[in-house]
Each structure stands twice: as C-alpha cells, then as structure tokens.
Design an enzyme around this catalytic site. Structure first.
Site, PDB file in Angstrom:
ATOM      1  N   ASP A 161       0.866  -1.192   0.000  1.00 59.02           N
ATOM      2  CA  ASP A 161       0.000   0.000   0.000  1.00 59.02           C
ATOM      3  C   ASP A 161       0.896   1.233   0.000  1.00 59.02           C
ATOM      4  O   ASP A 161       1.463   1.596   1.027  1.00 59.02           O
ATOM      5  CB  ASP A 161      -0.911   0.013   1.240  1.00 59.02           C
ATOM      6  CG  ASP A 161      -1.997  -1.073   1.172  1.00 59.02           C
ATOM      7  OD1 ASP A 161      -1.785  -2.089   0.472  1.00 59.02           O
ATOM      8  OD2 ASP A 161      -3.045  -0.900   1.816  1.00 59.02           O
ATOM      9  N   LYS A 183      -6.724   3.481  -3.555  1.00 64.03           N
ATOM     10  CA  LYS A 183      -7.174   3.463  -2.164  1.00 64.03           C
ATOM     11  C   LYS A 183      -7.349   4.886  -1.683  1.00 64.03           C
ATOM     12  O   LYS A 183      -6.563   5.762  -2.056  1.00 64.03           O
ATOM     13  CB  LYS A 183      -6.119   2.704  -1.345  1.00 64.03           C
ATOM     14  CG  LYS A 183      -6.334   2.681   0.157  1.00 64.03           C
ATOM     15  CD  LYS A 183      -5.257   1.813   0.840  1.00 64.03           C
ATOM     16  CE  LYS A 183      -5.262   2.018   2.340  1.00 64.03           C
ATOM     17  NZ  LYS A 183      -4.188   1.263   3.028  1.00 64.03           N
ATOM     18  N   LYS A 206     -10.161   0.354  -2.772  1.00 70.36           N
ATOM     19  CA  LYS A 206     -10.112   0.157  -1.326  1.00 70.36           C
ATOM     20  C   LYS A 206     -10.382   1.458  -0.576  1.00 70.36           C
ATOM     21  O   LYS A 206      -9.506   2.315  -0.496  1.00 70.36           O
ATOM     22  CB  LYS A 206      -8.739  -0.405  -0.911  1.00 70.36           C
ATOM     23  CG  LYS A 206      -8.584  -0.588   0.603  1.00 70.36           C
ATOM     24  CD  LYS A 206      -7.248  -1.223   0.965  1.00 70.36           C
ATOM     25  CE  LYS A 206      -7.011  -1.210   2.479  1.00 70.36           C
ATOM     26  NZ  LYS A 206      -5.695  -1.739   2.847  1.00 70.36           N
TER      27      LYS A 206
END
Lengths: 304, 502
Positions: free
Chosen positions: A132, A204, A240
C-alpha cells in the site's frame, strides 16, 4: 489524459442515494459475509508489537470462534508496517489471508524517492503480498503531475509480483476534481508499466491518518474512474476505501455503491477491500444477531 | 470509445462475468416492501362543508392499483348538484374565513402541515398504491414537499401587505377557487393549490384526478382532524364532467388547473366570457442541455432524474436531451450503463426506482409514441432488462437516438419514461433547438463553465432553468410556464398573486 470534472452537489446526492437502499434478510446476510471477506485487518501504530500482529493474524484467519453455519470466511489481508511483515508472514503461513504492508514512507510520503523505493523492496523481500503506497501529494498539489506519475511507475516496478494499492490520501486533495484527477493519474501510471491483471493494482482513499478518510462520494468518484478505465481497456482496477468505515451498515452501503457503479464483477476481495479494524467486529455482531436473533455484547468478540 | 467497449457496457459490467480468480457473487437485493398496514375504506364520499357526504348523483366509481390492476376502493362521482353544494359551502364559508385574524388562519395551516408530517408514512403508502409511483419518491419527495407548502404559506398569512407594497393595507382574496389537479403528484398538487388559496383568505373546491383520488381524501380527513372551519376546503372526486361543472359554476371566481395543454385550452375558452380568472400549469417538452465541458457522470444523473423520475409523469420532465456533438457517444454509453441499474417493479418496494405507469390509458399513449418514434426512423434503446411483473401497467425506462427535431417524439409530450436524444454543435444551435417548441416550462443546463450557464439560462424560454441539477422543487420558488405551458406561477411570492385582488 482526458480531464474529468466532478460536480460536487450531484456527486454528493448520488452517493447519498446508495444509503437509501434497503438491504434485508438474505441479501443482508450475504452482504455481511461478503464484506467480512473483503476486510484488510489493519494495525498501523508506532506501538505495534509482534504479539499484537500475531493476535491480529489469528483473528484474520478465524474472525469468530463461535459456530456459524456455513463457516465464516477469513478476512482478505492483514495490513502492517514493513518491520512487522515477517511476523505476519509466519503467523499467516498456510492460510489464504494475504500480507499487506504500507510502504513508501507511509503515511506522509515525505521522504527521498530512493528511501521510499527501498522501503517497498524490503517489504516485498520480507514476504508482503501487497504493497500500500502513498502518492506524493506535495508534488500533485503543486502541479508536478509528471513527477507523481514517474514515482508510481517506479514503485510499481519495485513491487515485482506483489500487488500494489495506491493511496491518494483524498483528505489532503480536498476537492472532488482533484480526487478524480489523481485517480486517473494513478491508474494511467500503473497501466503504463505493462498489461495488468484484474486486481493487480488498487486505488485506495486514505492512510487513515488524515481526516476525512474514506467517504461515500470520494469512493464513488474513484469507482467512476475505475469504471471508465475498464470500459476503454477491459482491465479491472481494484478499489479500497480505508478509514472511517466502522459499522456493518456502512459497509453494506459501500457494497451497494460498488454493485451499482461498477457492477457485480467487483464484488470479490480480489477487486474490493475495506481498510478497517473496528468494522470486523461490527460485521460479526450483525452476523451473529441475524443468526441467533440476539445482539452479543462487545466483549463476546476478541479485540484482535 | 470503441465499439468493443460499448458492448462491454451492455453485458459484463452489470451482469459480471469475471475472469478474476475467486468467483464474484451475484448479490441481489431481497424484496423490501413497505409493510405498514394502512386502512382504506371500501367506499369514500364527497368532502363537502366539513363532512363526508354521500353524492346526490348516487354514483361511485372504482380506483385501481396500477401495479396490480386490482380495485382498491370506490369513490363518489360528483354530479352537477354535488358541485353546486360544494361551491355553496365554499361561498358561505369564505367571508368568515377571510375576516379571521391572519395569524389564526396561519395556525390552521401549520396544523395541517404538521398532521401531514405525522401521517407521512400512511400518505406515502396510499400515494404509491393509488398512483404507482415508487415509495422512495412518495416518501422522500411528494409528502415532505406537500407539508412544506403548508408550512411556507402559513407564514404568508399575516404578511400579505408586505408581499405587494402599494396594494393597500390588506389585499383582498378573490373568493371561491375551483381547483383541478392531475394524477402525477396527487397530494403535492393539492397542497400547491390549497395552501396559497387559504393563506390569502380564499375558500376552495378541489377536484383530484379520476385515477388518483385517495390522498386528497386522506387530506380531507386531516382537515377534519385539525377542525378547519366547515366549507373552507371542499374536496369532490369525479371525472371530466365533475370538472366541467365546477369550471362553469357562476360563484367560482378563480380557476386553477394543472394538467394537459389540450384541456387547459378548453378551460381558457370556457372562462373567456366570464368574470373568472384562471391560471394554467400545462404540459412541457423541456430541453436538458449538456455541454461537453460538463461533469459527465453527474450530468448523467441529471438525465436520469430529469426524465425517469416518477416514470416520466412530470410536466417539467427533461424529455429532450441535447448533447454537444463531441460528448454524444460518451453520454449515450454512460446513460446505457446507468439505465441497467435502475430497478423497475413493485412501487411499494423501498428499492424500486421506477414504478408502474399510472393508468392503462397512459400506457397505451406511451406505446403509441414508442411506435411513432420507430416508424419515423429513430432508434429505440431499451437497455434495462429487468423482468416486469405479469400484472399491472409497466414501461421500462428507454431512450431514442437518431431523433430529428421534427419527429413526433421530439415535439410532443409523451409523459412517460421515454427520452429523445439529439445533438448540437454550437451554443447558438443549442438555444435554437431548445426554444424550438410550443412549450416553455423548464430547462436544464450542464456545463462546468459559469459564464456559459448565465448566458444560456438567460436566453432560454422556460419558467424554470436548472443549472447542473434537475427537478428540484421548493415552496419558496415560483413554478410555471412560458408559451403553451401555461400562465401564472405557483409557489413563492409570485404564486400568491393569483389568489388576491391586486
């Protein structure tokens, strides 16, 4: 890159419309189980210990110790800092729960590029399945778009086989126009590294360290960017939302939004995740309530 | 966008045949019907002089649920003698009502507004059962707005002298008002008509539409509950004959009509040689103009709410979509995609977006237009594949491309979920096409550029122009048309004008 603008009033209105869907009985149960399987169980604190990560991994593999028929799924992944990846890797051995690690100088990204890239390489080396990353918001907001793009490309290459989630930190981008632009930029940069498989790259919303974190309108705008990319290329980028999703009902609203914006194909942990920690127990609470007809006390569920 | 992308829009995006490793699920929403039990009597009489009264005509007719084709109940058919009785009651009550202290009139209206809020769920269920509109809309739009109209106008009661400076200390009411309303927003239209009339000291005889009389009768119950003085509002049900008797009655001083342009013209002729005043809120064929620099995803939402809101049974529906040439493909693709997620079916299901067509007659009108569109060479896109219930009157949301401005589907009001998509190249051409219609009720403009909004909005012949939004209503905002869409305004300060001697 085609510029897409966002009309904030109508985007807010559309996002709110998903919360007015009524999800009951069978569809509720199915949705709750699905949401559980999409959770990235996360701990990202300075005081994180190997023991805490081991507890979290146990929780990830088997979220609930009681009897539910059919058995509940595991969550999708455990998300930790790079220094704890090897602990998580070991604790999750033999399960299908993924190890995700934040990297690239999380959460600010205010580090020299070579440091950020090494951060990625070491997390992958330690056994992370998913990285991430945070984008360089300073460069983005200053209009140095090319710089942001190049950095994403290099991080993607440093990931190797690991999947990449690109954190836009929408709370710092402030406007919906910026959110859309950053989404398009991230997707385009990742796509420029070669042919992507479905779910190999996610976008995300947030680190969870900045308020506001994930919101319905921001997620909607990012999903629209994902949909537009799919319509042109046929490649499915994952999504996400992270931070601020604490209740089962919110999770169902997000699933409704996914279903009605990009379609049922995205209703899988391969393509949609919730970055959350307290959401898991609320999902369990609702699942148990729906099964037994009684609400459980908070202490009936393990903390981690 | 290439053609393969287009075919993806059609099939995989929503139906989801994925190549990803774990199987994606088919997640369907379970039925979520509004279950609250609402009592509906087998037979309703006329509400005259504060009481439910059996019709002198001795006739009743059935009102049916358009989603099931089943009879809900019977309502009275007002004959000439009944109309006379209702008008007489209104006439007798009027002087006293007008002399009542304005703040006392306001109290009654606040009470009505609050009772509508308190009985909102029941009213929404009846509205959806009788008219076919989705409960989501009757619950979130019709009923709250109806209450708002009473709240808003209650506030005007003691401020009329400030509303029209120069008109004297206390502008006088016009007297007995005959009000005829349509079937698309039954309770809301009743509120639009009754609230300003009462605020100005008038009394009314209201006739709801033949196919949707039930919420107006429920409103009559509320008027009883709040002890509104007898005769101030009379509600008579019936068909065109009852309406004609009301318009022709000598003691009616003002006619307010919302409905078709055809009937509106007829009424205008009927009152031409009388002392009656009249306001008409009629049909429309409103343009929704999308420039290429608009926020397209949100503009598509505006198209959806513009034409598919209330099954397209909306006089100000954005039924003519004008898109700048360069954006036509992307708008059509996104519209196609978005249409697939609309849920058509049981109006009482909380997840329904598109309910039943109001009546069999209206359904056949819509079918007639669909056929006319195809015959003239336009391409019909019926991209929503939802299975329809076996019984009831249904029409899937759809749109035509390849439409010429001279086509019937681009000129006449269809009053259904049918959109005509056309293109333009320059802003001048957009304006020309937008204004090229006998109607002028509403218009929409979508662009990210502020200066363009002001320029276009100023030059559109329409009573309402929505910029980067569509179908937004508020009691404080006047609503009404240009050209054959009618005259007079409803709502806001301007809406009071028709109910006062100025």
């Amino acid at each position: 890159m085609m510029q897409h603008t966002v009309n904030a009033v109508m985007a807010d209105e559309r996002a709110a419309s998903f919360t007015r869907r009524s999800i009951k009985t069978d569809s509720k149960m199915q949705g709750l189980r699905l949401a559980l399987s999409m959770v990235d169980l996360t701990t990202l604190e300075g005081k994180d210990s190997p023991e805490k990560v081991r507890s979290l991994c146990r929780k990830a593999i088997q979220p609930y110790d009681g009897q539910i028929d059919p058995p509940l799924p595991s969550v999708a992944a455990v998300c930790v800092y790079p220094s704890l990846v090897s602990v998580a890797r070991k604790a999750l051995a033999g399960s299908n729960v993924k190890v995700a690690s934040v990297a690239t100088g999380f959460p600010s990204g205010q580090f020299p590029l070579d440091v950020r890239l090494r951060d990625v390489a070491e997390a992958v080396e330690a056994g992370a399945d998913e990285i991430d990353m945070v984008i360089n918001r300073g460069a983005f907001l200053a209009g140095r778009i090319g710089e942001v793009r190049d950095e994403i490309v290099q991080v993607k290459q440093a990931c190797g086989q690991a999947h990449l989630k690109i954190i836009l930190e929408t709370g710092e981008l402030e406007t919906y126009d910026n959110v859309r632009r950053a989404s398009d930029l991230a997707i385009e940069a990742a796509a420029s590294t070669g042919e992507l498989r479905g779910g190999e790259v996610f976008i995300k919303t947030s680190t969870g360290k900045v308020q506001p974190a994930a919101t319905m309108p921001v997620t909607l705008i990012m999903l629209e960017a994902i949909r537009d990319h799919y319509l042109v290329t046929g490649v499915r980028i994952g999504m996400k939302p992270a931070g601020g999703i604490r209740h089962a009902k919110q999770a169902l609203h997000y699933l409704v939004m996914v279903k009605e914006t990009v379609g049922d194909a995205w209703l899988t942990p391969e393509l949609f995740r919730f970055g959350a920690s307290s959401l898991t127990n609320d999902l369990l609470r609702q699942i148990v309530k729906t099964t037994t007809g009684r609400y459980s006390a908070a202490y009936d569920f393990s903390e981690a | 966008m290439d053609t393969s992308a287009e075919s993806r829009t059609q099939s995989t995006l929503i139906n989801g045949e994925a190549e990803s490793a774990s199987e994606p699920v088919q997640w369907e929403y379970s039925p979520a019907p509004e279950r609250a039990a609402v009592e509906i009597a087998d037979r309703y009489d006329l509400f005259i002089n504060g009481k439910f009264t059996a019709p002198k005509s001795r006739k009743h007719f059935a009102t049916i649920n358009p989603a099931t084709e089943q009879v809900i109940c019977e309502v009275a058919e007002a004959g000439k003698a009944d109309v006379t009785a209702a008008v007489a009651a209104a006439k007798a009550a009027q002087p006293k009502w007008a002399r009542l202290k304005p703040q006392e009139r306001a109290k009654y209206m606040y009470r009505i507004a609050r009772r509508i809020q308190e009985r909102a769920r029941e009213l929404a269920i009846i509205e959806s059962t009788d008219g076919g509109k989705p409960i989501r809309e009757s619950r979130d739009v019709d009923v709250p707005l109806a209450a708002q109209h009473f709240f808003y106008h209650a506030g005007w009661c003691d401020k009329l002298r400030y509303a029209f400076p120069g008109a004297g200390r206390d502008p006088k009411p016009v007297g007995v008002c005959g009000q005829i309303i349509p079937w698309n927003f039954p309770l809301l239209m009743a509120a639009w008509k009754i609230a300003p009339a009462l605020a100005c000291g008038n009394t009314c005889v209201l006739k709801p539409a033949e196919t949707t009389p039930l919420t107006a009768l429920r409103l009559a119950e509320i008027l009883e509950e709040v002890e509104l003085p007898a005769g101030v509002v009379n509600i008579i049900t019936g068909g065109p004959e009852s309406g004609r008797a009301l318009v022709e009655h000598n003691d009616v001083k003002k006619i307010a009509f919302t409905g078709s342009t055809e009937v509106g013209k007829l009424l205008a002729k009927m009152v031409a040689d009388t002392d009656k005043r009249i306001t008409l809120e009629l049909g429309g064929k409103s343009p929704n103009i999308i420039f290429a620099d608009a926020s397209i995803d949100q503009a598509v939402e505006g198209i959806i709410s513009g034409i598919y809101f209330n099954q397209g049974h909306v006089c100000c529906a954005g039924s003519r979509l004008l898109v700048e040439e360069g954006a036509v493909d992307i708008v059509v693709d996104k519209l196609t995609h978005r249409l697939q997620s609309l849920r058509v079916g049981d109006p009482l299901d909380k997840n329904t977006d598109i309910g039943a067509i109001n009546s069999k007659a209206q359904l056949s009108t819509i079918h007639k237009y669909l056929e006319a569109g195809r015959n003239e060479g336009a391409a019909l896109h019926e991209v929503n594949g939802q299975p329809l219930p076996r019984k009831g009157y249904w029409c899937r949301p759809c749109f035509f491309t390849g439409v010429q401005p001279s086509h019937v589907v681009a000129r006449e009001e269809i009053f259904g979920p049918v959109l005509a998509v056309m293109s333009f190249r320059t802003p001048e051409e957009a304006l020309e096409r937008a204004n090229n219609t006998p109607y002028g009720l509403a218009a929409g403009v979508w662009t990210d550029k502020g200066s363009k909004i002001f320029e276009i909005a100023r030059r559109l012949d329409a009573g309402v122009v929505w910029c980067n939004t569509y179908n937004k209503f508020d009691a404080a905002s006047p609503f009404g048309g240009f050209k054959e869409s009618g005259f007079g305004r409803e709502g806001g300060l301007q809406g009071l004008r028709a109910y006062l001697e100025l």
